[in-house]
Structures are given as C-alpha cells and as structure tokens.
Write a protein that holds these residues in place. Structure first.
Motif, PDB file in Angstrom:
ATOM      1  N   ARG A 112       6.602  -4.329  -8.021  1.00 18.25           N
ATOM      2  CA  ARG A 112       5.594  -3.841  -7.058  1.00 18.25           C
ATOM      3  C   ARG A 112       4.186  -3.900  -7.662  1.00 18.25           C
ATOM      4  NH1 ARG A 112       6.505  -5.591  -3.784  1.00 18.25           N
ATOM      5  NH2 ARG A 112       8.182  -6.549  -4.886  1.00 18.25           N
ATOM      6  N   ARG A 160       5.990   8.021   2.999  1.00 20.05           N
ATOM      7  CA  ARG A 160       6.902   8.524   4.023  1.00 20.05           C
ATOM      8  C   ARG A 160       7.899   9.494   3.380  1.00 20.05           C
ATOM      9  NH1 ARG A 160       9.522   2.734   4.275  1.00 20.05           N
ATOM     10  NH2 ARG A 160      10.260   2.824   2.165  1.00 20.05           N
ATOM     11  N   THR A 207       3.213   4.394   5.047  1.00 18.86           N
ATOM     12  CA  THR A 207       4.344   3.642   4.529  1.00 18.86           C
ATOM     13  C   THR A 207       4.683   4.118   3.123  1.00 18.86           C
ATOM     14  OG1 THR A 207       3.360   1.777   5.632  1.00 18.86           O
ATOM     15  CG2 THR A 207       5.252   1.320   4.240  1.00 18.86           C
ATOM     16  N   LEU A 208       3.634   4.299   2.322  1.00 18.41           N
ATOM     17  CA  LEU A 208       3.869   4.635   0.922  1.00 18.41           C
ATOM     18  C   LEU A 208       4.371   6.063   0.746  1.00 18.41           C
ATOM     19  CD1 LEU A 208       0.809   2.931  -0.762  1.00 18.41           C
ATOM     20  CD2 LEU A 208       3.120   2.096  -0.551  1.00 18.41           C
ATOM     21  N   ASP A 232      13.854  -1.141   2.906  1.00 20.40           N
ATOM     22  CA  ASP A 232      13.185  -0.993   4.215  1.00 20.40           C
ATOM     23  C   ASP A 232      11.708  -1.373   4.187  1.00 20.40           C
ATOM     24  OD1 ASP A 232      15.521  -0.049   5.094  1.00 20.40           O
ATOM     25  OD2 ASP A 232      14.910   2.052   5.300  1.00 20.40           O
ATOM     26  N   TRP A 233      11.068  -1.211   3.057  1.00 19.11           N
ATOM     27  CA  TRP A 233       9.632  -1.440   2.944  1.00 19.11           C
ATOM     28  C   TRP A 233       9.284  -2.921   2.851  1.00 19.11           C
ATOM     29  CZ3 TRP A 233       8.752  -4.214  -1.402  1.00 19.11           C
ATOM     30  CH2 TRP A 233       9.780  -4.181  -2.348  1.00 19.11           C
ATOM     31  N   ARG A 242      -0.955   1.980   5.689  1.00 14.13           N
ATOM     32  CA  ARG A 242      -0.468   1.799   4.327  1.00 14.13           C
ATOM     33  C   ARG A 242      -0.061   3.137   3.720  1.00 14.13           C
ATOM     34  NH1 ARG A 242      -2.341  -1.416   0.186  1.00 14.13           N
ATOM     35  NH2 ARG A 242      -2.075  -3.148   1.559  1.00 14.13           N
ATOM     36  N   SER A 274       3.562  -4.100  -1.229  1.00  9.40           N
ATOM     37  CA  SER A 274       4.830  -4.379  -0.548  1.00  9.40           C
ATOM     38  C   SER A 274       5.081  -5.864  -0.335  1.00  9.40           C
ATOM     39  CB  SER A 274       4.927  -3.685   0.822  1.00  9.40           C
ATOM     40  OG  SER A 274       3.987  -2.695   0.996  1.00  9.40           O
ATOM     41  N   PHE A 323       9.187   2.862  -2.643  1.00 11.59           N
ATOM     42  CA  PHE A 323       9.770   1.514  -2.609  1.00 11.59           C
ATOM     43  C   PHE A 323      11.258   1.533  -2.933  1.00 11.59           C
ATOM     44  CE2 PHE A 323       5.255   0.946  -3.720  1.00 11.59           C
ATOM     45  CZ  PHE A 323       4.859   0.222  -2.603  1.00 11.59           C
TER      46      PHE A 323
END
Ligand code: SF4
Ligand code: SF4
Lengths: 393, 97
Positions: free
Chosen positions: A327, A9, A6-7, A307-308, A3, A338, A303
């Motif tokens: 979100r 990146r 992802t957040l 892609d997310w 997680r 997400s 976000f």
C-alpha cells in the motif's frame, strides 16, 4: 465514499482477523549508522519521545496475551537502549521468541553478554558490504566494518543463533556470493539477502541504490547457486527487488494480517511506512491496548481483506496471494494507496516504473543522502508519476 | 516389517533443539508451535508428539519405541517416519541431529 471514509470505515464490516504473529518493537530511532536505505521514516522520533521501560513491558505482556509469538527488537539500534537486556528478559518471561536486529555499532561488548544472558533467542547482524571501504561509506560510519567483524566473533563466543542481514543494492549486488560465504565463516545458520525496498530513506536515495536488471538477475542466480551449495547448513532467505519483478511481494504478509509495528514514540502501525499514507488514523499504545488496536483500529482495518481493491486487483486470481502488493508503494508511486502496486506487471504504471528504475540504475550517482535526525528533502521523482493517473482505466 | 530397529543405528542419533529454536504451546490458539529465526512451524498432532519427546538425551529409537507404544504401531515403521520428519527439520536448521 470519500477517501477518508474508505480508509477509516468501521471494523464491523470485517470478520475478526486471526491474532498477529509478530511484534516489531522499534525501541529507538537512534543509530550510529546512517544507511541511505533505512526503512525508518524521514522524520525520526527523538530520544525524549521514546517509550519508557514500563510501557514496553506492558506492551510485551499485551502482545503475549494477544497471541503474538515473535518479538523483533529493532530500531534504529535497539542495543542503544540501556534497558535492552531487561526487555529481552521480560519478553522471554512472558513466552515470546526474542529476535534482535542490530547494526553491531555504538555499544559496548558487555551489553551483548547481557542480552545473551537475558535469554535472547536470535540475533540479526547487518553488514553493508564485503569490503571495509564500501561498508563504512554506505553506513556513513568509519570503522563500522571492523566493529561488525568483532561483534560477529562475540556472537559466536556467546553461542547465539545468528542471521546475517545483507541489504543489497547497486554498489554491492556483485558481492552476493561473498555475503553467503561470510555468513558461513561467521557461523550463521541463516542469511537474509534483502534487496533494498524503496520506502523511507530508500526512496529518497533510489537513484543511488537501484541496481540494473542484469545485476538483479545475476544476484538471483548467485542465490540459487549458493542455496544448492549450502543446503542443510545455511538457510538463505531472499527478499526480491520488486521494481523488476513480475508480481509484487505480499507486503508484511498482508495488511493487518500478521504483524504489528510499534514506533519509538508508541504509534501502532500496520507497516513501518504506513504513516506516508495520508488520511489514515493511527492509534497510540498510550491510549489503547494492542488487542483493541489490532482488532478495531481504523488503520489496521483500512486495507484488510480485498474489499478496498480497485482493478486490476479486484478481479485478479492472485489477490489473496499478494494482496495487491504494498500500500505504501502504491501511495508513493501511483499517488493512491488503494491502487495496484506499480511493481506489479499488471499495473498500468508498471512500464513507467521499470523505465524509471532502468534510467536511475544507469545514473551512476553515489552522493548518498544519509539518514539522520535532520530529515531529508521529500522525494521528487514520484511526483512525475502522479499526472499519469489520468491514463488509468 | 523387515527393518531391524536395533541394528538401524537410530539408537545413536539423539535429536536436540538447538539454541534459538523453541517448542511452545500457545494458549490463545490452543496449539503447539516450533519457533525459530523467522520461522513458525505448526506441527500436527503426531509431529507435536515427536517434538515433545525431544529432550537432547532420548535417541530416535527411544522416541520411536515410545510412540509405538502409544499408537500401537510397528516401532521400525515409526522410526522411519520420525527420521524423515527430523531430517526435514534439520535441513531447515530447526533441529540438530
Ligand atoms: S538501516 Fe542502518 S541506519 Fe537504519 S536503523 Fe539499520 S543500521 Fe541504523
Ligand atoms: S493485479 Fe493486483 S492482485 Fe493481481 S498480481 Fe497484480 S498486484 Fe497482485
């Protein structure tokens, strides 16, 4: 990817977004009113944490250079800042269009003259209900209704461009038509019929505020009728209550797409509730420039784009229209920032959200938990939603 | 074109930007914007030309004459277009007529 990865990146996976259009300058969390739907966080910034005048001026310079067009002085109550006229004048000097979002309460009339003289372009005055009793009870402040009517007269005297902000919920949804009439009586050019959004204090008070489906349908019909009646005289903008909607709203016009929000203490946020999403790293304006934060800040990039997304958003034709909804609402209701916003009828959680809204709307509770520096108990209802994640495809 | 510009009454219509509406050129995007309450209007080149001629003293007729000279077009036709454009903006309270 975890997680956190992802957040957070790196920005390099995205093309640079266009510059932001608006800056929400939350000058202070102090406010005389205590509205139970306030969008401020449950943990408010105290006065000693507020950014000083010089820092706000630098931010306004940076905002203008970045390509921001509108600045919204808000809060809390922005008129409680002794430097408000100075900041308005500075924003005008650097070419920004200046908006002020005020409750009308807690300041002297002369302060309004000062911001008008400083060149304020547009003022938004809130009204909690048409009748004094409900207005004062919702705002948690005796005399608010009367004070707001006096401020409206001052605004007319000063010739300021006025928008009336009517926040709609179960206790005043039936007054929709009357709010429009009030806006006309006050000489406003615009009214916002803004149904409560359930973040911040709104979600804590959701059972006390949620309208019934019938109320919402009636209020929507009233808006349409009022639009036809006042066409050309009054602009009526309406923010829909999204639990009952078919599709969610494009929150903030897309994450990191149009707006930057600066908290009183200087945290740069993609939306006012962004701090409710765990794992996001936020920058402060003391450490980085607005431009650097906008283009390269981890939270702003978290976000952006699509892609997310997860299913059903990922393969949905509407994903560039509503960006999967809000979100923060996905976080609050699905326990996953997400996820598809459960306000969307395509979300696997939607039916449960609607059932919850309907049950809460029928609860008849009116024991508001008022907004204040004491904080609030964390909302409980959402926890019931989280185990349902196991059912998701 | 059979419209008589002089007889159209457009000489007496003087558009103005109301308080709370501003036209500005944005250097970072190299573009004109008409800004109002919760509104960002991005005029195309022709619309920007019209908006720049609005000063609270020039009439629609004068604006049309000016543009007709610039674009070598029929003033009456231009006046009709300008009026339609301004009516639309006036309906959104972005301009006073
Ligand atoms: S919503 Fe109410 S309490 Fe919150 S800042 Fe606005 S006026 Fe104050
Ligand atoms: S599934 Fe996602 S993209 Fe499609 S309408 Fe719902 S929220 Fe929007």
């Amino acid at each position: 990817m975890s997680r956190a990865e992802t957040l957070n990146r790196p920005a390099s996976t995205h093309p640079l977004p266009p510059p932001p259009m608006g800056l929400l300058a939350e000058l202070t969390h102090r406010c005389a009113l205590r509205c139970p739907y306030c969008s401020n966080p449950l943990e408010l910034d105290r006065r000693d944490r507020e950014l000083p005048t010089a820092v706000w001026k630098r931010l306004l310079d940076e905002a203008a250079a970045l390509g921001i067009l509108h600045v919204y002085f808000s809060g809390g109550e922005p008129m409680l800042r002794p430097d408000i006229a100075e900041l308005v004048a500075h924003a005008r000097d650097v070419g920004l269009y200046t908006n002020m979002i005020t409750s009308g309460v807690g300041f002297q009339p002369a302060a309004l003259d000062a911001v008008a003289e400083a060149g304020l372009d547009h003022i938004q005055l809130s009204i909690q209900a048409m009748d004094a009793e409900t207005c004062d009870r919702v705002g948690g402040y005796a005399g608010a209704w009367q004070r707001k009517h006096m401020v409206a007269a001052d605004i007319a005297r000063l010739g300021l461009r006025l928008t009336v902000n009517a926040v709609i919920h179960r206790e005043n949804a039936h007054q929709t038509k009357d709010f429009v009439q009030l806006a006309e009586d006050w000489g406003a050019a615009r009214i916002e019929i803004a149904h409560v959004q359930y973040y911040g204090w709104g979600i804590v008070n959701r059972a006390r505020l949620m309208p019934t489906r019938q109320q919402v349908e009636r209020a929507m019909a009233d808006v349409e009728e009022a639009r036809a009646r006042t066409a050309g005289r009054l602009v009526i903008d309406c923010v829909l209550p999204d639990y009952y909607a078919r599709y969610p709203k494009a929150c903030m016009g897309g994450w990191g797409a149009r707006l930057m929000n600066i908290s009183p203490a200087g945290v740069a946020l993609p939306c006012h509730a962004a701090q409710t999403i765990p794992g996001l790293a936020f920058d402060t304006v003391q450490e980085r420039s607005l431009s650097d934060i906008w283009y390269h800040g981890a939270a702003f990039n978290a976000f952006r784009g699509t892609d997310w997304m997860q299913e059903p958003c990922r393969s949905c034709a509407r994903k560039d229209l509503d960006f999967g909804g809000c979100r923060c609402q996905a976080m609050a209701l699905a326990g996953d920032a997400s996820a598809t916003d459960p306000a969307c009828s395509l979300s696997p959680l939607h039916k449960q959200i609607v059932a919850l809204a309907e049950a809460e709307a029928a609860s008849h509770r009116s024991d508001f938990i008022y907004r204040g520096f004491q904080g609030a108990p964390k909302p409980q209802a959402e926890r019931q939603m989280v185990p349902l994640q196991a059912d998701r495809p | 074109m059979s419209v008589d510009l002089a007889a159209s009454g457009l000489a007496s219509i003087v558009p103005a930007l109301p308080r709370g509406v501003r036209l500005r050129f944005d250097e970072s995007r190299q573009q004109w914007f008409l800004l109002g309450p919760e509104r960002v209007f991005e005029p195309d080149d022709t619309a920007a030309e019209i908006l720049r001629l609005i000063d609270g003293t020039r009439s629609v007729e004068a604006i049309a004459q000016d543009l007709a000279g610039k674009f070598e077009a029929d003033p009456a036709e231009i006046a009709a277009d300008v009026m339609a454009f301004l009516r639309d903006l006036a309906g959104q309270r972005m301009i006073d007529l």
